[in-house]
Design a protein around this motif. Structure first.
Motif, PDB file in Angstrom:
ATOM      1  N   LYS A   1      25.786  30.850  32.920  1.00 49.15           N
ATOM      2  CA  LYS A   1      26.237  30.195  34.143  1.00 49.15           C
ATOM      3  C   LYS A   1      27.682  29.683  33.996  1.00 49.15           C
ATOM      4  CE  LYS A   1      24.377  27.249  37.622  1.00 49.15           C
ATOM      5  NZ  LYS A   1      23.729  25.957  37.812  1.00 49.15           N
ATOM      6  N   GLU A   2      27.913  29.124  32.809  1.00 45.29           N
ATOM      7  CA  GLU A   2      29.249  28.588  32.530  1.00 45.29           C
ATOM      8  C   GLU A   2      30.307  29.688  32.652  1.00 45.29           C
ATOM      9  OE1 GLU A   2      30.187  26.689  28.626  1.00 45.29           O
ATOM     10  OE2 GLU A   2      28.749  25.236  29.436  1.00 45.29           O
ATOM     11  N   ILE A   3      30.010  30.845  32.036  1.00 41.88           N
ATOM     12  CA  ILE A   3      30.975  31.960  32.060  1.00 41.88           C
ATOM     13  C   ILE A   3      31.177  32.466  33.480  1.00 41.88           C
ATOM     14  CG2 ILE A   3      31.444  34.279  31.201  1.00 41.88           C
ATOM     15  CD1 ILE A   3      29.797  33.592  28.753  1.00 41.88           C
ATOM     16  N   ARG A   4      30.084  32.580  34.222  1.00 41.34           N
ATOM     17  CA  ARG A   4      30.205  33.030  35.622  1.00 41.34           C
ATOM     18  C   ARG A   4      31.141  32.100  36.402  1.00 41.34           C
ATOM     19  NH1 ARG A   4      25.179  36.057  36.334  1.00 41.34           N
ATOM     20  NH2 ARG A   4      25.897  38.006  35.411  1.00 41.34           N
ATOM     21  N   GLY A   5      30.984  30.797  36.170  1.00 41.29           N
ATOM     22  CA  GLY A   5      31.836  29.803  36.838  1.00 41.29           C
ATOM     23  C   GLY A   5      33.290  30.014  36.483  1.00 41.29           C
ATOM     24  N   LYS A   6      33.544  30.279  35.226  1.00 43.57           N
ATOM     25  CA  LYS A   6      34.918  30.492  34.771  1.00 43.57           C
ATOM     26  C   LYS A   6      35.520  31.723  35.443  1.00 43.57           C
ATOM     27  CE  LYS A   6      35.647  28.666  30.305  1.00 43.57           C
ATOM     28  NZ  LYS A   6      35.301  28.910  28.907  1.00 43.57           N
ATOM     29  N   ILE A   7      34.707  32.803  35.497  1.00 48.53           N
ATOM     30  CA  ILE A   7      35.189  34.033  36.141  1.00 48.53           C
ATOM     31  C   ILE A   7      35.593  33.740  37.581  1.00 48.53           C
ATOM     32  CG2 ILE A   7      34.524  36.325  36.966  1.00 48.53           C
ATOM     33  CD1 ILE A   7      32.790  36.629  34.523  1.00 48.53           C
ATOM     34  N   GLY A   8      34.733  32.963  38.252  1.00 48.53           N
ATOM     35  CA  GLY A   8      35.034  32.620  39.645  1.00 48.53           C
ATOM     36  C   GLY A   8      36.365  31.906  39.762  1.00 48.53           C
ATOM     37  N   SER A   9      36.618  30.939  38.882  1.00 45.81           N
ATOM     38  CA  SER A   9      37.858  30.165  39.038  1.00 45.81           C
ATOM     39  C   SER A   9      39.083  31.021  38.686  1.00 45.81           C
ATOM     40  CB  SER A   9      37.797  28.885  38.214  1.00 45.81           C
ATOM     41  OG  SER A   9      38.205  29.127  36.896  1.00 45.81           O
ATOM     42  N   VAL A  10      38.934  31.907  37.676  1.00 46.51           N
ATOM     43  CA  VAL A  10      40.065  32.780  37.356  1.00 46.51           C
ATOM     44  C   VAL A  10      40.345  33.729  38.513  1.00 46.51           C
ATOM     45  CG1 VAL A  10      40.916  34.568  35.802  1.00 46.51           C
ATOM     46  CG2 VAL A  10      39.674  32.645  34.878  1.00 46.51           C
ATOM     47  N   LYS A  11      39.265  34.203  39.161  1.00 48.82           N
ATOM     48  CA  LYS A  11      39.464  35.099  40.310  1.00 48.82           C
ATOM     49  C   LYS A  11      40.217  34.390  41.430  1.00 48.82           C
ATOM     50  CE  LYS A  11      36.141  38.805  40.045  1.00 48.82           C
ATOM     51  NZ  LYS A  11      34.715  39.140  40.187  1.00 48.82           N
ATOM     52  N   ASN A  12      39.870  33.112  41.635  1.00 52.39           N
ATOM     53  CA  ASN A  12      40.582  32.351  42.673  1.00 52.39           C
ATOM     54  C   ASN A  12      42.062  32.227  42.323  1.00 52.39           C
ATOM     55  OD1 ASN A  12      38.549  31.933  44.454  1.00 52.39           O
ATOM     56  ND2 ASN A  12      37.832  30.051  43.445  1.00 52.39           N
ATOM     57  N   THR A  13      42.327  31.905  41.073  1.00 52.73           N
ATOM     58  CA  THR A  13      43.725  31.786  40.643  1.00 52.73           C
ATOM     59  C   THR A  13      44.451  33.110  40.863  1.00 52.73           C
ATOM     60  OG1 THR A  13      42.870  30.360  38.907  1.00 52.73           O
ATOM     61  CG2 THR A  13      45.186  30.985  38.758  1.00 52.73           C
ATOM     62  N   GLN A  14      43.754  34.201  40.536  1.00 48.45           N
ATOM     63  CA  GLN A  14      44.369  35.518  40.682  1.00 48.45           C
ATOM     64  C   GLN A  14      44.728  35.784  42.143  1.00 48.45           C
ATOM     65  OE1 GLN A  14      41.899  38.900  40.018  1.00 48.45           O
ATOM     66  NE2 GLN A  14      43.492  39.990  38.904  1.00 48.45           N
ATOM     67  N   LYS A  15      43.829  35.368  43.035  1.00 51.41           N
ATOM     68  CA  LYS A  15      44.109  35.558  44.464  1.00 51.41           C
ATOM     69  C   LYS A  15      45.400  34.839  44.831  1.00 51.41           C
ATOM     70  CE  LYS A  15      39.525  35.934  46.287  1.00 51.41           C
ATOM     71  NZ  LYS A  15      38.458  35.029  46.696  1.00 51.41           N
ATOM     72  N   ILE A  16      45.527  33.608  44.331  1.00 49.75           N
ATOM     73  CA  ILE A  16      46.712  32.818  44.666  1.00 49.75           C
ATOM     74  C   ILE A  16      47.970  33.476  44.109  1.00 49.75           C
ATOM     75  CG2 ILE A  16      47.873  30.607  44.330  1.00 49.75           C
ATOM     76  CD1 ILE A  16      45.044  29.361  44.231  1.00 49.75           C
ATOM     77  N   THR A  17      47.916  33.868  42.836  1.00 57.38           N
ATOM     78  CA  THR A  17      49.137  34.450  42.250  1.00 57.38           C
ATOM     79  C   THR A  17      49.486  35.771  42.937  1.00 57.38           C
ATOM     80  OG1 THR A  17      47.844  35.492  40.505  1.00 57.38           O
ATOM     81  CG2 THR A  17      48.877  33.376  39.991  1.00 57.38           C
ATOM     82  N   ARG A  18      48.459  36.529  43.341  1.00 58.15           N
ATOM     83  CA  ARG A  18      48.750  37.785  44.019  1.00 58.15           C
ATOM     84  C   ARG A  18      49.433  37.531  45.363  1.00 58.15           C
ATOM     85  NH1 ARG A  18      43.869  40.986  43.994  1.00 58.15           N
ATOM     86  NH2 ARG A  18      44.490  41.712  41.910  1.00 58.15           N
ATOM     87  N   ALA A  19      48.923  36.518  46.072  1.00 57.99           N
ATOM     88  CA  ALA A  19      49.539  36.168  47.352  1.00 57.99           C
ATOM     89  C   ALA A  19      50.980  35.723  47.131  1.00 57.99           C
ATOM     90  CB  ALA A  19      48.741  35.061  48.034  1.00 57.99           C
ATOM     91  N   MET A  20      51.197  34.917  46.094  1.00 57.74           N
ATOM     92  CA  MET A  20      52.556  34.434  45.838  1.00 57.74           C
ATOM     93  C   MET A  20      53.487  35.579  45.486  1.00 57.74           C
ATOM     94  SD  MET A  20      51.869  30.919  43.796  1.00 57.74           S
ATOM     95  CE  MET A  20      53.481  30.174  43.823  1.00 57.74           C
ATOM     96  N   GLU A  21      52.927  36.547  44.765  1.00 59.74           N
ATOM     97  CA  GLU A  21      53.730  37.713  44.405  1.00 59.74           C
ATOM     98  C   GLU A  21      54.182  38.449  45.667  1.00 59.74           C
ATOM     99  OE1 GLU A  21      51.605  40.610  42.092  1.00 59.74           O
ATOM    100  OE2 GLU A  21      53.082  42.133  42.576  1.00 59.74           O
ATOM    101  N   MET A  22      53.244  38.621  46.592  1.00 59.22           N
ATOM    102  CA  MET A  22      53.589  39.361  47.801  1.00 59.22           C
ATOM    103  C   MET A  22      54.578  38.601  48.675  1.00 59.22           C
ATOM    104  SD  MET A  22      50.242  41.551  48.769  1.00 59.22           S
ATOM    105  CE  MET A  22      49.002  40.317  48.664  1.00 59.22           C
ATOM    106  N   VAL A  23      54.367  37.283  48.747  1.00 54.60           N
ATOM    107  CA  VAL A  23      55.296  36.461  49.529  1.00 54.60           C
ATOM    108  C   VAL A  23      56.706  36.575  48.928  1.00 54.60           C
ATOM    109  CG1 VAL A  23      55.928  34.110  50.141  1.00 54.60           C
ATOM    110  CG2 VAL A  23      53.570  34.842  50.349  1.00 54.60           C
ATOM    111  N   ALA A  24      56.771  36.460  47.578  1.00 55.48           N
ATOM    112  CA  ALA A  24      58.080  36.540  46.919  1.00 55.48           C
ATOM    113  C   ALA A  24      58.719  37.904  47.161  1.00 55.48           C
ATOM    114  CB  ALA A  24      57.927  36.276  45.422  1.00 55.48           C
ATOM    115  N   ALA A  25      57.892  38.966  47.156  1.00 57.50           N
ATOM    116  CA  ALA A  25      58.437  40.309  47.348  1.00 57.50           C
ATOM    117  C   ALA A  25      59.067  40.453  48.724  1.00 57.50           C
ATOM    118  CB  ALA A  25      57.340  41.348  47.162  1.00 57.50           C
ATOM    119  N   SER A  26      58.397  39.893  49.734  1.00 60.75           N
ATOM    120  CA  SER A  26      58.965  40.053  51.077  1.00 60.75           C
ATOM    121  C   SER A  26      60.194  39.164  51.237  1.00 60.75           C
ATOM    122  CB  SER A  26      57.917  39.768  52.142  1.00 60.75           C
ATOM    123  OG  SER A  26      57.846  38.394  52.400  1.00 60.75           O
TER     124      SER A  26
END
Lengths: 289, 139
Positions: free
Chosen positions: A5-30
């Motif tokens: 359960k602990e690991i699943r939780g961690k995966i979830g939070s890393v995925k959220n962070t990834q979403k944010i960084t990906r969005a920031m990457e796209m914003v910076a690109a434009s």
């Protein structure tokens, strides 16, 4: 082994962070595309006026503006430093500040003091903790810096030069080479430097229209403005490029992290199943006996 | 025949570059014509029209709001505050700008805003004149 359960939780939070960084990457690109266009638009003017002022330096005018005269003894120098307002843009600011700190050290070794004019919130934050002489600051200029917002701080440095407070004025900002590389560079603003290679006759002067004194003041003011403005605009383009690259790296790293975590989660799941089976088998065996 | 290299840039970007037989610019004290091998000159520009007699081509027409002119024997650099190519000028827009500037001058209260409004008016009037001139030449 960490529980599933602990690991699943961690995966979830890393995925959220990834979403944010990906969005920031796209914003910076434009934003990069827009700021790059703006940077390219300011380059011709800034380059041409630099050449024109360089010619002026080589002329033998009847009136020599203070900005054109090199002072012999240098006791104090000024730096206009352009940084970003926001972080999360890789090593951009760090590189700039490292260069500046090294320069300050060099000047101090020669018994020359350094005054700073800081543009951008990050520079202000950084140099607050260091013992340096900050004369002027300009912050929160946004992605489309306006000349008017820079002028106040720059004027202070120019006045200091005119009054003899400083004997030289430099401009430090990042130069955009390509998306992957931005290099901090120091340019001398005052006294005006001669352009590199130019074949001009030895003794000549301009015809001034109207008179030299008024004209030169205007020209040199425009020159300083355009250089600082160009520095600010170029630095914003650098910020966006650097941010895009940094955020891409962050997204990739998050991907790698998710992979490792998923392997760990699978292992944990399998271990749990194995344990359960062996318990059942063990239990069944005990009953059979 | 000798020619002169002309570069026109504005604060917003590169506008024009090419070889010319002659260039006419609105200097502060009156229009100046620059032929090849002109003596070095620095001049302040007022709002007005800039003409470039391009080698092997039609005469080019620009509008500048002021700026700086640097002349070297083989090179003319125009550092304009704002520059527009002739075909970008719009008569209607220019006329509206002039009207607005006139209104601002008559409405201006304190000295500073009056000064500012006057500058705007000079610029708008010069722009309007430039459009009309261009139109006359086309029509």
């Amino acid at each position: 082994m960490a529980n599933l359960k602990e690991i699943r939780g961690k995966i979830g939070s890393v995925k959220n962070t990834q979403k944010i960084t990906r969005a920031m990457e796209m914003v910076a690109a434009s934003k990069l595309r827009r700021t790059q266009q703006r940077m390219e638009a300011t380059r011709p003017y800034a380059d041409k006026i630099r050449t024109a002022v360089g010619h002026l330096y080589q002329a033998n005018p009847e009136y020599r503006h203070p900005y054109l005269i090199e002072r012999e003894s240098v006791k104090r120098v000024g730096y206009i430093v352009v940084s970003t307002d926001r972080g999360l843009c890789g090593g951009l600011n760090t590189n700039t500040f490292r260069k500046l700190v090294r320069d300050i050290g060099d000047w101090n070794a020669k018994d020359v003091e350094v005054d700073l004019c800081l543009i951008g919130a990050k520079a202000v934050q950084f140099f607050r903790s260091i013992d340096v002489n900050v004369v002027a600051t300009a912050q929160n200029l946004g992605e489309d810096p306006q000349v008017a917002d820079l002028l106040g701080a720059v004027k202070l440095m120019l006045d200091a030069y005119t009054d003899g407070g400083i004997d030289r004025l430099f401009l430090l900002h990042n130069v955009y080479q390509n998306t992957m590389s931005q290099v901090p560079e120091v340019k001398t603003l005052i006294p005006v430097e001669a352009p590199d290679a130019d074949e001009l006759p030895q003794h000549w002067d301009y015809i001034y229209e109207p008179d030299a004194v008024d004209l030169l003041d205007g020209v040199l003011m425009r020159y300083i403005e355009s250089q600082v403005y160009r520095g600010a605009v170029e630095n914003v383009a650098c910020e966006m490029a650097s941010k895009m690259v940094a955020m891409k790296a962050a997204t990739d790293n998050a991907g790698k992290m998710i992979d490792t975590l998923e392997t760990a989660a699978n292992k944990a799941r399998q271990a749990a199943i194995t344990q359960e089976i062996s318990e059942i088998v063990g239990g069944a065996a005990a009953v059979a006996e | 025949m000798a020619t002169i290299n002309v570069e026109i840039v504005s604060a917003e970007g590169h506008i024009f570059s090419g070889e010319a037989n002659m260039i006419f610019a609105p200097a502060r004290g009156g229009d100046v014509g620059i032929a090849p091998r002109h003596a070095p000159m620095l001049a302040d520009l007022r709002p007005g029209e800039l003409r470039v007699d391009v080698v092997d081509g039609e005469e080019q027409f620009f509008y500048v709001t002021g700026g700086l002119l640097e002349v070297q024997p083989h090179l003319v650099t125009v550092l304009a505050d704002t520059a527009l190519r002739g075909e970008q000028l719009d008569e209607e827009v220019a006329r509206i700008a002039q009207d607005a500037a006139e209104a601002a001058v008559s409405a201006a209260g304190d000295k500073q805003s009056l000064e500012h409004a006057r500058l705007q008016l000079v610029e708008a009037a010069a722009r309007y004149r430039a459009v009309q001139k261009l139109k006359g030449k086309r029509g």
